[in-house]
Design a protein around this motif. Structure first.
Motif, PDB file in Angstrom:
ATOM      1  N   LEU A   1      -5.880   2.525   2.550  1.00 14.22           N
ATOM      2  CA  LEU A   1      -5.346   2.970   1.268  1.00 14.22           C
ATOM      3  C   LEU A   1      -6.341   3.867   0.552  1.00 14.22           C
TER       4      LEU A   1
ATOM      5  N   ILE B   1       1.104   4.226  -2.873  1.00 13.62           N
ATOM      6  CA  ILE B   1       0.953   5.662  -2.598  1.00 13.62           C
ATOM      7  C   ILE B   1       2.131   6.439  -3.181  1.00 13.62           C
TER       8      ILE B   1
ATOM      9  N   SER C   1       0.832  -1.208   0.000  1.00 18.70           N
ATOM     10  CA  SER C   1       0.000   0.000   0.000  1.00 18.70           C
ATOM     11  C   SER C   1       0.868   1.260   0.000  1.00 18.70           C
TER      12      SER C   1
ATOM     13  N   ALA D   1      -6.046   7.394   1.747  1.00 13.50           N
ATOM     14  CA  ALA D   1      -4.867   8.073   1.210  1.00 13.50           C
ATOM     15  C   ALA D   1      -5.096   8.517  -0.224  1.00 13.50           C
TER      16      ALA D   1
ATOM     17  N   TYR E   1      -2.476   7.678   5.479  1.00 15.40           N
ATOM     18  CA  TYR E   1      -2.531   6.210   5.523  1.00 15.40           C
ATOM     19  C   TYR E   1      -2.089   5.680   6.881  1.00 15.40           C
TER      20      TYR E   1
END
Length: 287
Positions: free
Chosen positions: A192, A170, A166, A195, A185
């Protein structure tokens, strides 16, 4: 344990209450017959009150005798009940003392298992522990006896892998917003989707700012935020001005302190988009 033996009444039913039920019932029925369909008038209403009082008195006599017999029948049971509760209390006190020791032992076992789980997580997560403490991935069910350490280890390995994936998503997808999105996050339940939504919100704001012209006073406000200056209102225009005075190009020096390169990149982008010239100031040792 001594066997409990009930000697009386034992398995035999209690004797029935013997009384002249049929005789009393017949006499009451005969007495009540005189009141059937009786209609009272204003002249005889006093007699109605007397009739009502006589009936209520008869009912009270029967009720009093019923309560008397009930008390006689309940007296042996109430004594038996009191004795049973006394013995039950003795048993409950002993059971409570044992229960306290059992719970203390179980508490020690749970704390020992909690420590083992944390050690396993730290060994799997490595440096990630600094950003994602054990509490962020903790499952209360892990402390149950039926939850094996092997099963917990597998869950932790899968969780750590998911977190790494994850965070990489990002970094790859959120561009300049990656630091802010990573912060969301790590502090919003390892979500996720949260974010990504943060990145979308910031992108939307930038699009709106790019489409909207920047007023001079906004630039002044931005400069004051950076330097800590107090905004100064521009002088009022005079009505008798012969002609507009050409703008005078001013400049100022200031130093920007930052901890992430993304912050400096955002500042540079703002200056470029708003056509503000800038350049490096020669280094001088700070006093």
């Amino acid at each position: 344990m001594v066997q409990m033996i009930i000697s009386a009444p034992g398995e035999q039913p209690l004797p029935a209450v013997a009384w002249n039920y049929e005789e009393v019932k017949a006499e009451v029925e005969a007495s009540l017959a005189q009141y059937k369909d009786r209609a009272y008038t204003p002249e005889t209403i006093c007699g109605a009150k007397a009739d009502r009082a006589a009936l209520n008195k008869l009912a009270d006599v029967l009720a009093a005798k019923r309560r008397e017999v009930k008390a006689q029948y309940l007296a042996p049971y109430e004594n038996f009940e009191r004795q049973c509760k006394e013995v039950e209390g003795m048993i409950a006190a002993a059971s409570k003392a044992i229960d306290a020791q059992v719970k203390e032992f179980e508490g020690v076992e749970k704390e020992r298992k909690r420590g083992t789980i944390i050690e396993i997580y730290q060994s799997i997560a490595g440096e990630l522990v600094a950003m994602v403490p054990p509490a962020a991935v903790w499952n209360p069910k892990w402390l149950n006896k039926t939850y094996s350490i092997d099963a917990i280890r597998m869950e932790l390995e899968a969780t750590v892998q998911r977190i790494h994936e994850s965070m990489e998503t990002i970094r790859q997808s959120c561009g300049q917003d990656a630091p802010a999105c990573l912060d969301v996050y790590l502090n919003d339940g390892l979500s996720l989707s949260a974010a990504i939504r943060k990145h979308q919100q910031l992108e939307h704001i930038r699009q709106q700012e790019a489409a909207r012209p920047v007023a001079p006073e906004q630039l002044v406000g931005f400069r004051c935020q950076l330097t800590g200056e107090t905004p100064v209102a521009p002088p009022a225009a005079t009505e008798n001005a012969a002609e507009a005075t050409p703008p005078i190009e001013l400049y100022m020096d200031f130093r920007v302190y930052y901890t992430r390169k993304a912050v400096l990149d955002s500042l540079k982008k703002f200056l470029v988009e708003n056509h503000i010239k800038f350049g490096r100031v020669p280094y001088t040792q700070e006093k």
